[in-house]
Design an enzyme around this catalytic site. Sequence first.
Site, PDB file in Angstrom:
ATOM      1  N   ASP A  16      23.218  38.999  47.615  1.00 59.67           N
ATOM      2  CA  ASP A  16      23.065  37.840  46.737  1.00 59.67           C
ATOM      3  C   ASP A  16      22.342  36.686  47.423  1.00 59.67           C
ATOM      4  O   ASP A  16      21.326  36.183  46.929  1.00 59.67           O
ATOM      5  CB  ASP A  16      24.437  37.366  46.238  1.00 59.67           C
ATOM      6  CG  ASP A  16      25.144  38.411  45.398  1.00 59.67           C
ATOM      7  OD1 ASP A  16      24.487  39.036  44.563  1.00 59.67           O
ATOM      8  OD2 ASP A  16      26.348  38.609  45.602  1.00 59.67           O
ATOM      9  N   ASP A 124      35.503  34.242  43.340  1.00 61.40           N
ATOM     10  CA  ASP A 124      34.996  33.381  44.399  1.00 61.40           C
ATOM     11  C   ASP A 124      34.299  32.135  43.882  1.00 61.40           C
ATOM     12  O   ASP A 124      34.321  31.084  44.529  1.00 61.40           O
ATOM     13  CB  ASP A 124      34.050  34.168  45.310  1.00 61.40           C
ATOM     14  CG  ASP A 124      34.800  34.991  46.344  1.00 61.40           C
ATOM     15  OD1 ASP A 124      35.999  34.731  46.552  1.00 61.40           O
ATOM     16  OD2 ASP A 124      34.191  35.889  46.953  1.00 61.40           O
ATOM     17  N   SER A 176      29.969  46.350  47.063  1.00 65.92           N
ATOM     18  CA  SER A 176      30.160  44.916  47.286  1.00 65.92           C
ATOM     19  C   SER A 176      31.292  44.776  48.302  1.00 65.92           C
ATOM     20  O   SER A 176      32.416  45.204  48.043  1.00 65.92           O
ATOM     21  CB  SER A 176      30.533  44.213  45.979  1.00 65.92           C
ATOM     22  OG  SER A 176      30.793  42.845  46.216  1.00 65.92           O
TER      23      SER A 176
END
Length: 405
Positions: A16, A124, A176
């Site tokens: 990301d 998050d 992830s």
Amino acid sequence: MKQYKKVVLAYSGGLDTSIIIPWLKENYGCEVVAVSGDVGQGTELDGLEEKAIKTGASKLYIEDLNKVFVEEYIWPCLKAGAKYEEYLLGTSFARPAIAKRIVEIAKAEGADAICHGCTGKGNDQVRFELTIKAFAPELDVIAPWRTWDLKSREDEISYAEERNIPLKITRETNYSKDKNLWHLSHEGLDLEDPANEPMYDKILEMGVSPEMAPDKPEYITITFEKGIPVKLNGEELDGVTMIEKLNEYGGRNGIGILDIVENRLVGMKSRGVYETPGGTILYHAHQVLETICIDKETAHFKSIVAQKMGELVYNGQWFTPLTEAICAFVDKTQETVSGDVKLKLYKGNIINAGVKSPYTLYDDITASFGEDEDYNQADSAGFINLFGLPIKIKAMLDNKRENNN
């Protein structure tokens, strides 16, 4: 889009944030200052500065937060026994530690906004932004996942390939992950189907599966002072080293692997596999010690508080009055939680092997089946009569009503 001159990016170097630096420059034309919080990622930080600069950042801060992470975030949760649906909060309590430092740097840099790479489906984003609101309510937050045209991690990989941004993953290894001193999480790919058994031989990094652990048990002794582990096998250790060494013990013995479907804050269920070898040992040892150091009423009430604190931390509400108040209560309960806990580690199991404390509430003479002077067994008859009086009265009245009918 609102324009910014300088944006501070929470930068991990993962998929990301690797593409967010060029994306910010393309869409905002702003200076990007990258910040990485070192909370025990290890080799993941290698080469990060060169990568950040090459992809367009003006500079990269790598902040050593390990000591702060352990002493100000991990230890309070350990003392409380806080967890969320058996998850030991590895990502949850790392985020406020990192976000707080990012805010401090953003203020020092005179930034207009803070950017993070959290997905709009995850927890998050909440943890980062609630911390930012607590310490810099005046700063804007940029969350690309809510605005850009990329719809998946595969789209992100394509975006990176088009701009020659180096990645450590491929489409086939595109789990992830989040790694820190306390844990390693795995999500995505085959794990998205709860019917699939995790491929532990491929994904585990902090240790081995129980099947692959040694056939011989391993003993350890942990010494606590006021709820905090201070010695391992008689050797005095700082918090960071304590967790690192326990990760080694737990990892090689197949300890701390958790496969759960959890309820995310944003409303969906999510499947994840967590490796928390040292943390699992510490939570177990601490709980064992509390059984002899804390009285019944306090222990039972503390379990309620532990669940609430776990929810607060999971939900990103670290910097709130309630969390502060709970921590104060917990610290009071820990004043006598000192002593030694001996454990046997064997193929994924943590087996109690003895506990002792100078503050123990366990009296072997009173608890013994043998004769003692301070417990008259005849007293129990009167106790039971009074304790059972409501049950007896109800039964008598019920019988009377039934007979009258």
